[in-house]
Motif scaffolding. Structure first.
Motif, PDB file in Angstrom:
ATOM      1  N   ASP A   5       0.944  -1.169  -0.156  1.00 54.90           N
ATOM      2  CA  ASP A   5      -0.057   0.113  -0.036  1.00 54.90           C
ATOM      3  C   ASP A   5       0.828   1.117   0.010  1.00 54.90           C
ATOM      4  O   ASP A   5       1.891   1.321   0.720  1.00 54.90           O
ATOM      5  CB  ASP A   5      -0.802   0.036   1.155  1.00 54.90           C
ATOM      6  CG  ASP A   5      -1.930  -0.891   1.094  1.00 54.90           C
ATOM      7  OD1 ASP A   5      -2.271  -1.322   0.032  1.00 54.90           O
ATOM      8  OD2 ASP A   5      -2.619  -1.348   2.102  1.00 54.90           O
ATOM      9  N   PHE A   6       0.372   2.249  -0.831  1.00 51.84           N
ATOM     10  CA  PHE A   6       1.117   3.810  -0.671  1.00 51.84           C
ATOM     11  C   PHE A   6       0.634   4.235   0.483  1.00 51.84           C
ATOM     12  O   PHE A   6      -0.589   3.972   0.963  1.00 51.84           O
ATOM     13  CB  PHE A   6       0.565   4.565  -1.828  1.00 51.84           C
ATOM     14  CG  PHE A   6       1.152   4.230  -3.156  1.00 51.84           C
ATOM     15  CD1 PHE A   6       2.421   4.385  -3.290  1.00 51.84           C
ATOM     16  CD2 PHE A   6       0.537   3.439  -4.038  1.00 51.84           C
ATOM     17  CE1 PHE A   6       2.955   3.943  -4.440  1.00 51.84           C
ATOM     18  CE2 PHE A   6       0.864   3.016  -4.920  1.00 51.84           C
ATOM     19  CZ  PHE A   6       2.169   3.110  -5.510  1.00 51.84           C
ATOM     20  N   ALA A   7       1.339   5.085   1.209  1.00 48.07           N
ATOM     21  CA  ALA A   7       0.906   5.777   2.625  1.00 48.07           C
ATOM     22  C   ALA A   7      -0.477   6.550   2.425  1.00 48.07           C
ATOM     23  O   ALA A   7      -1.360   6.433   3.223  1.00 48.07           O
ATOM     24  CB  ALA A   7       1.697   6.828   3.082  1.00 48.07           C
TER      25      ALA A   7
ATOM     26  N   LEU B 167      -7.412  -9.187   1.119  1.00 46.41           N
ATOM     27  CA  LEU B 167      -6.082  -8.786   0.544  1.00 46.41           C
ATOM     28  C   LEU B 167      -6.203  -9.089  -0.839  1.00 46.41           C
ATOM     29  O   LEU B 167      -6.470  -9.963  -1.558  1.00 46.41           O
ATOM     30  CB  LEU B 167      -4.939 -10.187   0.834  1.00 46.41           C
ATOM     31  CG  LEU B 167      -3.770 -10.231   0.233  1.00 46.41           C
ATOM     32  CD1 LEU B 167      -2.879  -9.039   0.719  1.00 46.41           C
ATOM     33  CD2 LEU B 167      -3.020 -11.443   0.509  1.00 46.41           C
ATOM     34  N   SER B 168      -6.251  -7.702  -1.690  1.00 50.83           N
ATOM     35  CA  SER B 168      -6.398  -7.645  -2.923  1.00 50.83           C
ATOM     36  C   SER B 168      -4.890  -7.880  -3.672  1.00 50.83           C
ATOM     37  O   SER B 168      -4.114  -7.451  -3.103  1.00 50.83           O
ATOM     38  CB  SER B 168      -7.294  -6.488  -3.393  1.00 50.83           C
ATOM     39  OG  SER B 168      -6.426  -5.145  -3.306  1.00 50.83           O
ATOM     40  N   LEU B 169      -5.061  -7.939  -5.229  1.00 52.01           N
ATOM     41  CA  LEU B 169      -3.987  -7.539  -5.882  1.00 52.01           C
ATOM     42  C   LEU B 169      -3.977  -6.304  -6.768  1.00 52.01           C
ATOM     43  O   LEU B 169      -3.479  -6.336  -7.705  1.00 52.01           O
ATOM     44  CB  LEU B 169      -3.768  -9.000  -6.841  1.00 52.01           C
ATOM     45  CG  LEU B 169      -3.026 -10.156  -6.174  1.00 52.01           C
ATOM     46  CD1 LEU B 169      -3.420 -11.543  -7.220  1.00 52.01           C
ATOM     47  CD2 LEU B 169      -1.744  -9.867  -5.880  1.00 52.01           C
ATOM     48  N   ASP B 170      -4.960  -5.551  -6.296  1.00 53.58           N
ATOM     49  CA  ASP B 170      -5.066  -4.105  -7.082  1.00 53.58           C
ATOM     50  C   ASP B 170      -3.676  -3.453  -7.342  1.00 53.58           C
ATOM     51  O   ASP B 170      -3.376  -3.003  -8.529  1.00 53.58           O
ATOM     52  CB  ASP B 170      -5.924  -3.150  -6.293  1.00 53.58           C
ATOM     53  CG  ASP B 170      -7.351  -3.819  -6.281  1.00 53.58           C
ATOM     54  OD1 ASP B 170      -7.611  -4.824  -7.031  1.00 53.58           O
ATOM     55  OD2 ASP B 170      -8.328  -3.236  -5.581  1.00 53.58           O
ATOM     56  N   ASN B 171      -2.803  -3.449  -6.339  1.00 54.60           N
ATOM     57  CA  ASN B 171      -1.764  -2.558  -6.559  1.00 54.60           C
ATOM     58  C   ASN B 171      -0.601  -3.395  -7.550  1.00 54.60           C
ATOM     59  O   ASN B 171      -0.090  -2.537  -8.233  1.00 54.60           O
ATOM     60  CB  ASN B 171      -1.064  -2.392  -5.226  1.00 54.60           C
ATOM     61  CG  ASN B 171      -1.540  -1.219  -4.461  1.00 54.60           C
ATOM     62  OD1 ASN B 171      -2.320  -0.176  -5.152  1.00 54.60           O
ATOM     63  ND2 ASN B 171      -1.502  -1.023  -3.149  1.00 54.60           N
ATOM     64  N   PRO B 172      -0.198  -4.536  -7.311  1.00 56.21           N
ATOM     65  CA  PRO B 172       0.471  -5.372  -7.949  1.00 56.21           C
ATOM     66  C   PRO B 172       0.001  -5.316  -9.472  1.00 56.21           C
ATOM     67  O   PRO B 172       1.093  -5.249 -10.492  1.00 56.21           O
ATOM     68  CB  PRO B 172       0.546  -6.761  -7.357  1.00 56.21           C
ATOM     69  CG  PRO B 172       0.298  -6.564  -6.159  1.00 56.21           C
ATOM     70  CD  PRO B 172      -0.606  -5.498  -5.964  1.00 56.21           C
ATOM     71  N   LEU B 173      -1.233  -5.547  -9.706  1.00 56.47           N
ATOM     72  CA  LEU B 173      -2.017  -5.439 -11.007  1.00 56.47           C
ATOM     73  C   LEU B 173      -1.482  -4.216 -11.803  1.00 56.47           C
ATOM     74  O   LEU B 173      -1.286  -4.147 -13.113  1.00 56.47           O
ATOM     75  CB  LEU B 173      -3.339  -5.753 -10.829  1.00 56.47           C
ATOM     76  CG  LEU B 173      -4.028  -6.155 -12.223  1.00 56.47           C
ATOM     77  CD1 LEU B 173      -3.590  -7.066 -12.919  1.00 56.47           C
ATOM     78  CD2 LEU B 173      -5.658  -6.401 -12.119  1.00 56.47           C
TER      79      LEU B 173
ATOM     80  N   ALA C 141     -11.231  -5.777  -7.220  1.00 59.08           N
ATOM     81  CA  ALA C 141     -12.015  -5.098  -8.272  1.00 59.08           C
ATOM     82  C   ALA C 141     -11.394  -4.620  -9.312  1.00 59.08           C
ATOM     83  O   ALA C 141     -12.095  -4.316 -10.180  1.00 59.08           O
ATOM     84  CB  ALA C 141     -12.838  -3.685  -7.492  1.00 59.08           C
ATOM     85  N   GLU C 142     -10.119  -4.714  -9.325  1.00 59.85           N
ATOM     86  CA  GLU C 142      -9.411  -4.216 -10.565  1.00 59.85           C
ATOM     87  C   GLU C 142      -9.360  -5.308 -11.556  1.00 59.85           C
ATOM     88  O   GLU C 142      -8.979  -5.142 -12.737  1.00 59.85           O
ATOM     89  CB  GLU C 142      -8.222  -3.642 -10.271  1.00 59.85           C
ATOM     90  CG  GLU C 142      -7.945  -2.267  -9.616  1.00 59.85           C
ATOM     91  CD  GLU C 142      -8.670  -1.381 -10.091  1.00 59.85           C
ATOM     92  OE1 GLU C 142      -8.709  -1.061 -11.398  1.00 59.85           O
ATOM     93  OE2 GLU C 142      -8.968  -0.189  -9.504  1.00 59.85           O
TER      94      GLU C 142
END
Length: 488
Positions: free
Chosen positions: A32-34, A137-143, A336-337
């Motif tokens: 996560d970004f801050a 736990l999503s994979l939104d950021n890595p995706l 959701a991404e």
């Protein structure tokens, strides 16, 4: 230089420089970004506001000190909310929230599903009706990071790529994922990707010509699937699951002898919302029945990766591959991404190609490539191992609370996976009134009647285990509602 609590008009809206830069190969603690954590905190803060009047929010400096981040991080989170229209700023005054009035969301409909959807979107509501494992736990950021990298790597297409069945790289990755042996294999040409699960199922129903056909459906069953079949004119026969996660096979065999059943729709392994796994001996017996009567298997694999422990062979590994279609979506395990749905079939190629061409799905090839890289790199397996652990930890906590708060009111079999508990009232109650009482307290549960078209499960409800905010108090409210709505 003195930094004002209120950003100047036209301030740079790019992400703050002190925000951590996550890598798709790192764990959740680096994912996560801050400013995203601050954004979620502010969304939660705004959701708790229960007035139509404007409400002043904490200043940049106050939040920076409270959350131990920089002022620029707070400013960026506020800018995101401002672009969404959820907050606004006044010069030399600060930020204000004008929450959406709950009154505008109230539905006068008697339809339980409509009321559930409407009230789930009201500000400040605790939603205990959802089934979203990836919330933990999503994979939104890595995706998204992979997608950004792919945009830099690949030259811009001068003409749009025409891939009506989905991005080839992703179809290949899924074919590899589902291949288990020289007999149980898939090719990219057997895989079809659509915009979401609903549209994929609608396309499949058209390809199978299911109108007026008899379809057996395990029950309880996801309400989206049930209503799609109903809208398509399908003759639905519901097969209740027993406490051990299996069917009454004697009754099933009699049904197959007396009705012109075209296919059976059931889960691949983990059956949701029950969270149960059918015993292997039952799966094998069921596969023999399907072979004997020439019945197709339509396997729902949306939750197939969410069992806490391996459950042995899937139904698709036991049945005739010539009469098998598998469908699922990425959203349940990725977030959701990744909204795309997909299906696999080795023997419906011509019909599926025709109907997918007619649908003409418009989907991002880059996003599909990014999902494919998550599979081919092994990142998805790392993610799933962590997700299963988190799901099991949260489920253990949920079951403990249910034992403390509702041991006299609800009975349930501890789930073997997933993010929901399927519970039955210990004494007869009016579950519709229980549902309404909880809505008055801004708590949404899913009554069991939603998971049947034929009046089954009237004494059941589904609760999600991923919620943690005010969960203990909400279960206390549920216990009171069950007690007050007991039937004489």
């Amino acid at each position: 230089m003195i930094v004002s609590d209120t950003p100047k008009p036209g301030a740079d809206s790019s992400a703050p420089q002190d925000a951590p830069q996550p890598s798709p190969d790192k764990g959740r603690k680096h994912s996560d970004f801050a400013y995203q954590a601050v954004y979620r905190y502010l969304v939660s803060l705004i959701s708790e506001i229960e007035t139509d009047a404007r409400v002043k929010l904490p200043s940049l400096r106050q939040l920076a000190e409270r959350l131990d981040v920089s002022i620029s991080t707070i400013q960026y989170a506020y800018s995101l909310l401002e672009k969404e229209g959820r907050v606004y700023s006044l010069a030399k005054s600060g930020y204000y929230a004008l929450p959406v009035s709950g009154v505008s969301f109230v539905s006068g409909s008697a339809d339980v599903l409509e009321r559930l959807y409407v009230h789930s979107r009201r500000p400040g509501t605790l939603v205990l009706s959802s089934d979203e494992p990836a919330l933990l736990l999503s994979l939104d950021n890595p995706l998204l990071l992979l997608e950004r990298e792919l945009v830099r790597q690949y030259p811009r297409q001068q003409a749009p790529q025409f891939q009506p069945f989905g991005e080839l790289e992703l179809r290949t990755a899924l074919a590899v994922r589902y291949t288990t042996s020289a007999q149980r294999y898939w090719h990219a040409d057997d895989v079809y990707i659509g915009a979401d699960l609903r549209s994929v199922l609608e396309t499949l129903m058209a390809a199978l010509s299911l109108k007026h056909a008899t379809v057996l459906v395990e029950s309880p069953c996801d309400w989206v699937i049930l209503r799609l079949l109903q809208a398509g004119g399908v003759n639905i026969v519901e097969l209740p699951l027993l406490d051990d996660g299996g069917f009454d096979l004697v009754a099933l065999e009699h049904l197959l002898q007396t009705q012109p059943v075209k296919l059976l729709l059931m889960s691949s392994g983990l059956s949701v919302p029950r969270g149960s796994l059918m015993p292997l001996a039952q799966r094998q017996h069921l596969a023999r029945l399907l072979e004997r009567f020439g019945i197709w298997l339509l396997e729902n694999d949306s939750h197939g990766e969410c069992a806490f422990e391996p459950g042995g062979p899937r139904m698709r590994d036991l049945v005739d591959p010539d009469r098998l279609v598998v469908f699922a979506s990425f959203e349940r395990i990725m977030g959701a991404e990744a909204p795309f749905g997909y299906l696999l079939s080795r023997h419906l190629g011509a019909e599926l190609q025709r109907h997918f061409l007619l649908r003409s799905f418009r989907m991002s090839p880059t996003r599909q490539k990014a999902i494919a890289r998550l599979y081919s790199s092994g990142r998805i397996d790392q993610h799933l191992a962590t997700l299963r652990r988190l799901l099991q930890e949260r489920m253990t906590h949920m079951i403990g609370l249910l034992g403390e708060r509702l041991c006299d009111s609800l009975a349930f079999v501890p789930p073997q996976g997933g993010a929901t508990v399927w519970a039955q009232a210990s004494r007869p109650v009016d579950m519709r009134k229980v549902f309404e009482r909880l809505l008055e307290r801004k708590i949404v549960v899913a009554p069991g009647e939603l998971f049947s078209l034929h009046g089954l499960h009237q004494q059941h409800l589904r609760l999600c285990s991923t919620s943690h905010r005010h969960l203990d108090q909400a279960l206390g409210v549920l216990a009171d509602a069950l007690r007050l709505e007991q039937l004489d």
